[in-house]
Design a protein around this motif. Structure first.
Motif, short mmCIF file in Angstrom:
data_model
loop_
_atom_site.label_atom_id
_atom_site.label_comp_id
_atom_site.label_asym_id
_atom_site.label_seq_id
_atom_site.Cartn_x
_atom_site.Cartn_y
_atom_site.Cartn_z
N GLN A 26 0.84 -1.20 0.00
CA GLN A 26 0.00 0.00 0.00
C GLN A 26 0.87 1.25 0.00
OE1 GLN A 26 -2.70 -0.65 3.38
NE2 GLN A 26 -4.37 -0.40 1.92
N ASP A 27 1.92 1.23 0.80
CA ASP A 27 2.83 2.39 0.86
C ASP A 27 3.53 2.63 -0.48
OD1 ASP A 27 2.17 2.78 3.52
OD2 ASP A 27 3.99 1.83 4.30
N GLN A 28 3.77 1.56 -1.25
CA GLN A 28 4.45 1.68 -2.54
C GLN A 28 3.56 2.31 -3.61
OE1 GLN A 28 7.76 1.03 -3.32
NE2 GLN A 28 7.86 0.91 -1.10
N GLY A 29 2.27 2.24 -3.42
CA GLY A 29 1.34 2.82 -4.38
C GLY A 29 1.28 2.03 -5.68
N ALA A 30 0.93 2.72 -6.75
CA ALA A 30 0.71 2.08 -8.05
C ALA A 30 1.98 1.48 -8.65
CB ALA A 30 0.10 3.08 -9.02
N GLU A 31 3.14 1.97 -8.24
CA GLU A 31 4.39 1.42 -8.76
C GLU A 31 4.62 -0.01 -8.32
OE1 GLU A 31 7.84 3.79 -8.08
OE2 GLU A 31 6.79 5.64 -8.56
N GLY A 32 4.16 -0.33 -7.13
CA GLY A 32 4.35 -1.67 -6.61
C GLY A 32 5.80 -1.95 -6.26
N LEU A 33 6.09 -3.23 -6.04
CA LEU A 33 7.43 -3.62 -5.62
C LEU A 33 7.70 -5.03 -6.10
CD1 LEU A 33 9.75 -2.42 -3.88
CD2 LEU A 33 8.74 -3.59 -1.93
N ALA A 34 8.91 -5.27 -6.54
CA ALA A 34 9.31 -6.60 -6.98
C ALA A 34 9.30 -7.56 -5.80
CB ALA A 34 10.70 -6.56 -7.60
N GLU A 57 -2.80 -12.63 -3.48
CA GLU A 57 -3.31 -12.46 -4.84
C GLU A 57 -4.59 -13.26 -5.04
OE1 GLU A 57 -1.42 -11.81 -9.21
OE2 GLU A 57 -0.49 -13.37 -7.98
N GLN A 58 -4.63 -14.48 -4.54
CA GLN A 58 -5.84 -15.30 -4.66
C GLN A 58 -7.02 -14.68 -3.91
OE1 GLN A 58 -4.43 -19.16 -3.37
NE2 GLN A 58 -3.95 -19.79 -5.46
N ALA A 59 -6.72 -13.94 -2.84
CA ALA A 59 -7.77 -13.26 -2.07
C ALA A 59 -8.24 -11.98 -2.77
CB ALA A 59 -7.27 -12.95 -0.67
N GLY A 60 -7.52 -11.56 -3.81
CA GLY A 60 -7.89 -10.35 -4.54
C GLY A 60 -7.34 -9.07 -3.93
N LEU A 61 -6.40 -9.20 -3.01
CA LEU A 61 -5.85 -8.02 -2.34
C LEU A 61 -4.63 -7.44 -3.02
CD1 LEU A 61 -6.33 -9.29 1.29
CD2 LEU A 61 -7.42 -7.27 0.29
N VAL A 62 -3.96 -8.23 -3.84
CA VAL A 62 -2.81 -7.73 -4.60
C VAL A 62 -2.92 -8.21 -6.04
CG1 VAL A 62 -1.29 -7.67 -2.59
CG2 VAL A 62 -1.23 -9.63 -4.10
N SER A 63 -2.26 -7.50 -6.91
CA SER A 63 -2.17 -7.91 -8.31
C SER A 63 -0.70 -7.95 -8.69
CB SER A 63 -2.94 -6.94 -9.22
OG SER A 63 -2.41 -5.64 -9.11
N SER A 64 -0.39 -8.64 -9.77
CA SER A 64 1.00 -8.75 -10.19
C SER A 64 1.12 -8.53 -11.69
CB SER A 64 1.57 -10.13 -9.82
OG SER A 64 0.89 -11.15 -10.52
N ARG A 65 2.31 -8.14 -12.08
CA ARG A 65 2.63 -8.01 -13.50
C ARG A 65 4.11 -8.34 -13.67
NH1 ARG A 65 2.94 -2.90 -11.52
NH2 ARG A 65 4.59 -1.55 -12.28
N ARG A 66 4.40 -8.98 -14.77
CA ARG A 66 5.78 -9.36 -15.05
C ARG A 66 6.43 -8.25 -15.87
NH1 ARG A 66 9.05 -13.39 -14.55
NH2 ARG A 66 7.48 -14.84 -13.79
N ILE A 67 7.60 -7.84 -15.42
CA ILE A 67 8.42 -6.89 -16.16
C ILE A 67 9.80 -7.53 -16.28
CG2 ILE A 67 9.49 -4.62 -16.20
CD1 ILE A 67 7.11 -3.55 -14.66
N SER A 68 10.11 -7.96 -17.49
CA SER A 68 11.36 -8.67 -17.75
C SER A 68 11.41 -9.92 -16.88
CB SER A 68 12.54 -7.73 -17.52
OG SER A 68 13.73 -8.36 -17.89
#
Length: 108
Positions: A26-34, A57-68
């Motif tokens: 939450q503190d990281q905001g939209a940028e997220g964190l690896a 993620e399964q609970a719907g509380l976080v999302s992920s995206r792959r970058i490289s």
């Protein structure tokens, strides 16, 4: 949101490491964190962190995206806001809306 979804989210947050992970994201905001940096920041082994992130993620509380080669995770403030709203309506319907729910809705 229904009671089953709320229970899943609450169960995911009921473990101290996962709660800390969610707070950091939450503190990281939209940028997220690896995932690796998150594990390092919280002093959690990488394989353990992967398990915690999967539960969130399964609970719907976080999302992920792959970058490289990295997987970046971010908190889903909209889902969290829906949880807070659900709890407010179901558990304390006469209570005033909480600032956290309003803030989560603004970020979404």
């Amino acid at each position: 949101m229904d009671a089953e979804e709320a229970t899943t989210m609450l169960s995911a947050l009921a473990q101290s490491t996962r709660l800390n992970v969610f707070r950091v994201l939450q503190d990281q905001g939209a940028e997220g964190l690896a995932a690796g940096l998150l594990a390092q920041k919280l002093g959690v082994p990488h394989n353990t962190m992967s398990t915690h992130l999967k539960v969130l993620e399964q609970a719907g509380l976080v999302s992920s995206r792959r970058i490289s080669r990295s997987v970046i995770y971010r908190a889903d403030d909209r889902a969290f806001g829906q949880l807070v709203d659900f709890l407010g309506r179901r558990i304390a319907p006469e209570a005033e809306p909480q600032p956290a729910a309003a803030e989560a809705r603004r970020k979404a």
